[in-house]
Design a protein around this motif. Structure first.
Motif, PDB file in Angstrom:
ATOM      1  N   ALA A 166      58.773  59.050 139.736  1.00 42.19           N
ATOM      2  CA  ALA A 166      58.649  58.870 141.188  1.00 42.19           C
ATOM      3  C   ALA A 166      57.196  59.071 141.610  1.00 42.19           C
ATOM      4  O   ALA A 166      56.653  58.274 142.387  1.00 42.19           O
ATOM      5  N   ALA A 167      56.568  60.122 141.075  1.00 43.21           N
ATOM      6  CA  ALA A 167      55.172  60.407 141.434  1.00 43.21           C
ATOM      7  C   ALA A 167      54.254  59.293 140.928  1.00 43.21           C
ATOM      8  O   ALA A 167      53.341  58.853 141.639  1.00 43.21           O
ATOM      9  N   GLN A 168      54.518  58.819 139.729  1.00 49.74           N
ATOM     10  CA  GLN A 168      53.679  57.741 139.172  1.00 49.74           C
ATOM     11  C   GLN A 168      53.811  56.463 140.002  1.00 49.74           C
ATOM     12  O   GLN A 168      52.824  55.782 140.262  1.00 49.74           O
ATOM     13  N   SER A 169      55.045  56.157 140.410  1.00 46.60           N
ATOM     14  CA  SER A 169      55.237  54.932 141.196  1.00 46.60           C
ATOM     15  C   SER A 169      54.512  55.031 142.538  1.00 46.60           C
ATOM     16  O   SER A 169      54.235  54.020 143.173  1.00 46.60           O
ATOM     17  N   LEU A 170      54.209  56.276 142.961  1.00 45.28           N
ATOM     18  CA  LEU A 170      53.467  56.459 144.215  1.00 45.28           C
ATOM     19  C   LEU A 170      51.958  56.519 143.963  1.00 45.28           C
ATOM     20  O   LEU A 170      51.190  56.796 144.873  1.00 45.28           O
TER      21      LEU A 170
ATOM     22  N   GLY B  78      56.772  50.157 144.769  1.00 43.77           N
ATOM     23  CA  GLY B  78      57.558  51.287 145.280  1.00 43.77           C
ATOM     24  C   GLY B  78      58.912  51.335 144.608  1.00 43.77           C
ATOM     25  O   GLY B  78      59.525  50.290 144.379  1.00 43.77           O
ATOM     26  N   MET B  79      59.341  52.544 144.261  1.00 49.57           N
ATOM     27  CA  MET B  79      60.635  52.634 143.570  1.00 49.57           C
ATOM     28  C   MET B  79      61.517  53.696 144.217  1.00 49.57           C
ATOM     29  O   MET B  79      61.062  54.790 144.544  1.00 49.57           O
ATOM     30  N   VAL B  80      62.790  53.346 144.365  1.00 50.29           N
ATOM     31  CA  VAL B  80      63.793  54.291 144.875  1.00 50.29           C
ATOM     32  C   VAL B  80      64.795  54.528 143.759  1.00 50.29           C
ATOM     33  O   VAL B  80      65.305  53.579 143.164  1.00 50.29           O
ATOM     34  N   PHE B  81      65.036  55.818 143.468  1.00 51.68           N
ATOM     35  CA  PHE B  81      65.875  56.176 142.319  1.00 51.68           C
ATOM     36  C   PHE B  81      67.287  56.544 142.768  1.00 51.68           C
ATOM     37  O   PHE B  81      67.503  56.975 143.897  1.00 51.68           O
ATOM     38  N   LEU B 144      63.483  56.206 150.416  1.00 51.82           N
ATOM     39  CA  LEU B 144      63.137  54.821 150.780  1.00 51.82           C
ATOM     40  C   LEU B 144      61.842  54.809 151.603  1.00 51.82           C
ATOM     41  O   LEU B 144      60.933  54.004 151.356  1.00 51.82           O
ATOM     42  N   ALA B 145      61.771  55.737 152.559  1.00 49.52           N
ATOM     43  CA  ALA B 145      60.566  55.825 153.397  1.00 49.52           C
ATOM     44  C   ALA B 145      59.339  56.141 152.552  1.00 49.52           C
ATOM     45  O   ALA B 145      58.267  55.563 152.758  1.00 49.52           O
ATOM     46  N   ARG B 146      59.512  57.044 151.578  1.00 48.36           N
ATOM     47  CA  ARG B 146      58.403  57.431 150.707  1.00 48.36           C
ATOM     48  C   ARG B 146      57.896  56.225 149.909  1.00 48.36           C
ATOM     49  O   ARG B 146      56.687  56.029 149.759  1.00 48.36           O
ATOM     50  N   ALA B 147      58.842  55.418 149.418  1.00 43.54           N
ATOM     51  CA  ALA B 147      58.455  54.240 148.638  1.00 43.54           C
ATOM     52  C   ALA B 147      57.770  53.202 149.523  1.00 43.54           C
ATOM     53  O   ALA B 147      56.867  52.490 149.079  1.00 43.54           O
ATOM     54  N   LEU B 148      58.196  53.123 150.804  1.00 40.71           N
ATOM     55  CA  LEU B 148      57.637  52.108 151.703  1.00 40.71           C
ATOM     56  C   LEU B 148      56.291  52.520 152.290  1.00 40.71           C
ATOM     57  O   LEU B 148      55.490  51.669 152.676  1.00 40.71           O
ATOM     58  N   LEU B 157      64.755  49.090 143.782  1.00 42.68           N
ATOM     59  CA  LEU B 157      65.809  50.059 144.089  1.00 42.68           C
ATOM     60  C   LEU B 157      66.779  50.122 142.911  1.00 42.68           C
ATOM     61  O   LEU B 157      67.414  49.120 142.580  1.00 42.68           O
ATOM     62  N   ASP B 158      66.843  51.291 142.292  1.00 48.17           N
ATOM     63  CA  ASP B 158      67.676  51.452 141.095  1.00 48.17           C
ATOM     64  C   ASP B 158      68.985  52.159 141.457  1.00 48.17           C
ATOM     65  O   ASP B 158      69.027  53.376 141.536  1.00 48.17           O
TER      66      ASP B 158
END
Lengths: 266, 348
Positions: A166-170, B78-81, B144-148, B157-158
């Protein structure tokens, strides 16, 4: 009726355990206060605290403890983190290595250190500084089970892989991930491991004794051999230090907690 | 906004294939779902876009620029887990602002973007909460907000809704679609939930066994499945073994009854199945339609739908009827006539 009887026994065993732990402590405290014949005094404490050798060994062990803990954290946190992230199959091997100090007696380990590092090409016992380096290395190995396991438990409690991704993707690099996400995530585990390791270094006897360095553990044994009241005072002081350290730990750990409102799937 | 191109992407773990010959072009602002059962390769493909997996071979381009040479933190994706992956030591605002902080944006800029993104997810009041103080749905909104917040070229989105309750899932998927359309952001959504994929996507990529089975709009995937796997995986389907009797006129035989289908050509002299959706079957007989008769095995009440299960010469057939108060339930064992339009059935 049954509940009443169960209550009685739980109180009985609780009280017995309390006596078991506190009576020896009380006995030591009482003894340490009776250096002056016929009166209660802090004389034994005064003698200990005014002994320059005590202060020297206390300072020495504190410094050794701090160096050991700092290097251990810098060594084990990235190692355990990397194992979780990249080579999880090596974790069992690391676990076995981490408990080796429990299996190999300290005396054997210290003899091994002396035999290996007191002759060329790895001569480390010629100067105090080099011997101190050897001492720190020895302390790191001796405290490894506690430090490694604490950090391991900490890493287990957070989802290391997903948080890293998650941190890397940011946009975070490895150092940012480690310092801003992983370290804070395992902060309590690091603190608890550090405190146990620190307490162990403070009280460690064999390394200091055999490498002839002014460690507190070695000093306590020396005093215990030649005097009566001062060792009791030293024991009470070491208890007090332990409790102070535990108190510090509790304050820090509570400081990290946040109020939970509600958590659910919805 | 960006286009995304997969060219001959292959991923092997040793000799085990995870993704084979993956080719796909995703247009700017398009919402594409990767749909398939567990182990089909959909998440691996998504992770290759994110930079967490490296393909064995192939090319992956965003706006015609190769991204496979870039590490994950340089891809601006951006990725949402599924598990939210919020940083537990940070507040909602700090989580959302993390990517901007890492990018060394000014505090003023970060605060402004955090407020803007919190308004986008309609949660401005939760700014100072910690993840542990949020519900699962709220946590996923923050994720989602963090990724955007970093304004990514592509949003990944996984399975973001699979850890949530059914009701929240439906609410949140509408929210995801609203935000995606509002921002017009190119999005890849991985799911094994066909309802999610059908309701959200501009296009669906159905995957099975490391391969793409079909790419199409939700209507194409549902109404014209390209393979038996797709037909069975998406919705319910009746599959009946048939023999092609006249490929020109599209006539096939089912246990001595003749029906017509729309695609009988190329199915002569080989085992063939007739596929028809349960909701395409209607009670009674109609002139010009395919008419068959079966024996009622069971009648199941499913809320808005009533499912009648019939036996035709040892083969099971389901008929889905809308729940109607005037509906008179057939008796078990009785004979039941039903029909279906020629264009609603096909051979696979």
């Amino acid at each position: 009726m049954k509940k009443k009887s169960a209550n009685f026994w739980s109180y009985f065993w609780g009280f017995s355990a309390l006596l078991y732990f506190t009576l020896p402590l009380y006995g030591t405290l009482d003894f340490s206060l009776r250096m002056k014949k016929g009166e209660i005094s802090l004389m034994a404490y005064q003698v200990v605290l005014s002994d320059p050798k005590f202060l020297e060994s206390f300072r020495y062990s504190i410094v050794m403890g701090l160096i050991t803990v700092t290097i251990s954290i810098l060594l084990f946190v990235p190692t355990v983190y990397w194992t979780y992230l990249k080579v999880p199959k090596f974790r069992p091997i690391l676990e076995v290595i981490s408990i080796l100090p429990f299996i190999i007696p300290t005396i054997v380990f210290v003899f091994g250190l002396i035999r290996t590092f007191s002759r060329p090409p790895l001569l480390m016992t010629l100067t105090p500084l080099k011997t101190d380096v050897l001492m720190v290395a020895g302390y790191i190995v001796l405290t490894m089970p506690y430090m490694f396991r604490s950090i391991d438990v900490g890493m287990k409690s957070i989802d290391v892989k997903t948080l890293t991704e998650a941190a890397q993707s940011l946009g975070a690099n490895w150092i940012q991930v480690l310092l801003e996400i992983i370290f804070p995530g395992v902060k309590l585990a690091i603190i608890s491991g550090a405190l146990i390791s620190f307490a162990l270094v403070i009280g460690e006897l064999i390394l200091g004794d055999f490498l002839v360095r002014p460690a507190l553990g070695a000093y306590m044994v020396l005093v215990g051999r030649s005097r009566a009241y001062e060792p009791a005072a030293l024991s009470i002081m070491s208890y007090a230090i332990t409790w102070l350290v535990l108190g510090f730990f509790l304050i820090v750990s509570n400081g990290g907690k946040t109020k939970t409102y509600w958590v659910g799937k919805g | 906004m960006s286009t995304l191109n997969f060219s001959n992407i292959n991923k092997y773990y040793g000799n085990t294939p995870a993704v084979v010959d993956f080719n796909l072009s995703i247009q700017e602002g398009e919402f594409v779902s990767f749909l398939g059962p567990s182990g089909c390769g959909k998440t691996t493909t998504l992770r290759m876009v994110a930079g967490f997996e490296q393909p064995t071979s192939g090319s992956l381009k965003i706006n015609d620029a190769e991204i496979l040479t870039l590490p994950a933190n340089k891809r601006n994706v951006g990725m949402v887990f599924q598990s939210y992956a919020l940083f537990p030591n940070m507040t909602v605002a700090d989580n959302i602002g993390f990517g901007l902080k890492v990018a060394k944006k000014s505090k003023k800029e970060i605060d402004m973007k955090v407020d803007q993104t919190l308004n986008l997810i309609r949660m401005p009041e939760l700014r100072d909460r910690y993840p542990s103080q949020l519900s699962g749905g709220q946590q996923q909104r923050v994720a989602l907000a963090r990724a955007l917040a970093i304004e990514p070229k592509v949003l990944l989105l996984d399975e973001p809704l699979s850890a949530l309750d059914a009701k929240i899932r439906v609410e949140l998927r509408a929210e995801i679609r609203r935000i995606q359309q509002q921002l017009n952001i190119t999005t890849i959504y991985v799911t094994h939930d066909q309802e999610e994929a059908l309701s959200l996507s501009d296009r669906i990529v159905v995957m099975d066994n490391s391969h793409i089975e079909q790419v199409g709009t939700p209507a194409q995937i549902y109404n014209d499945p390209a393979s038996k796997f797709v037909a069975e995986f998406i919705g319910h389907i009746n599959l009946l073994p048939v023999t092609v009797t006249n490929s020109e006129s599209g006539e096939v035989s089912i246990h001595g009854n003749t029906v017509k289908v729309k695609n009988a050509r190329n199915f002569e002299n080989r085992p063939t199945m007739l596929a028809v959706r349960p909701e395409e079957l209607n009670p009674g007989t109609v002139v010009g339609a395919n008419n068959l008769t079966g024996i009622v095995e069971s009648v199941t009440y499913l809320g808005s739908i009533i499912r009648i299960r019939l036996d035709i010469g040892g083969e099971g057939v389901s008929i889905d009827l809308f729940n109607d108060r005037k509906f008179i339930s057939p008796q078990i064992g009785q004979s039941y006539d039903f029909n279906f339009p020629v264009e609603a059935s096909w051979l696979i």
